[in-house]
Design a protein around this motif. Sequence first.
Motif, PDB file in Angstrom:
ATOM      1  N   LEU A  11       2.936   6.955   1.003  1.00  0.00           N
ATOM      2  CA  LEU A  11       3.972   6.397   0.134  1.00  0.00           C
ATOM      3  C   LEU A  11       5.295   6.941   0.642  1.00  0.00           C
ATOM      4  O   LEU A  11       5.484   8.162   0.726  1.00  0.00           O
ATOM      5  CB  LEU A  11       3.754   6.802  -1.322  1.00  0.00           C
ATOM      6  N   LEU A  33       4.489   1.416   0.441  1.00  0.00           N
ATOM      7  CA  LEU A  33       3.128   1.948   0.469  1.00  0.00           C
ATOM      8  C   LEU A  33       2.418   1.316   1.660  1.00  0.00           C
ATOM      9  O   LEU A  33       2.134   0.116   1.665  1.00  0.00           O
ATOM     10  CB  LEU A  33       2.401   1.628  -0.843  1.00  0.00           C
ATOM     11  N   HIS A  82      -4.481   2.557  -4.765  1.00  0.00           N
ATOM     12  CA  HIS A  82      -3.309   1.706  -4.522  1.00  0.00           C
ATOM     13  C   HIS A  82      -2.998   0.799  -5.711  1.00  0.00           C
ATOM     14  O   HIS A  82      -1.825   0.686  -6.089  1.00  0.00           O
ATOM     15  CB  HIS A  82      -3.489   0.879  -3.251  1.00  0.00           C
TER      16      HIS A  82
END
Length: 188
Positions: A11, A33, A82
């Motif tokens: 990230l 990301l 995620h």
Amino acid sequence: MSFADLKVGGLYVILQARQEPPEPNEFYWGLYLHSDSIGGMSYHVVDTGSGLRPEHEYTGRIFDTPLLMGLFRIADITRPLHPFVDRVIRSYDSSLNCPGRSSNSKFWVLNVLALLIQPTSTGWLPVNCHNLPILEQEIRDWGNRMSQGRCIYQRPKPIGSSTICGLPEWKTQRELSIPLGPVWGIID
């Protein structure tokens, strides 16, 4: 740098210059990301003149972002997590233009990070940092170092990693730590 230099699951804070030549502390902020070897999710807000609008999209061209100064890694997120991080990042989308909310990209990122530094119900810390003002200062200091004497069109674009978020080393070299200046106040 290239996608091979990005950590899958990393990230990153995206810093973009507001103008050429870049001025100290003058950045557009966003998040990225890196989800796989060919790209990832870019998250940012844009000022439409009548307020902020979220612009989140999958991209395989993060290094082609206009006025990109660099990417600064603040966390490593495993693939199964995620969707959770995506929901947290999008959680402010519907309230971007509410009265009392800060109306710029930096405060949007910092508000999202304020959520991501909180432990989940299982105790997991998406971003392992206990001091958001210090993290903001680290990101800003890194951006200022990367923009000094640099043309924003220069390649390769720098990739950095936080020294305070407990990250394992990746392929980037750690920057020398520089003394921190004053820190900012409260997040809206």
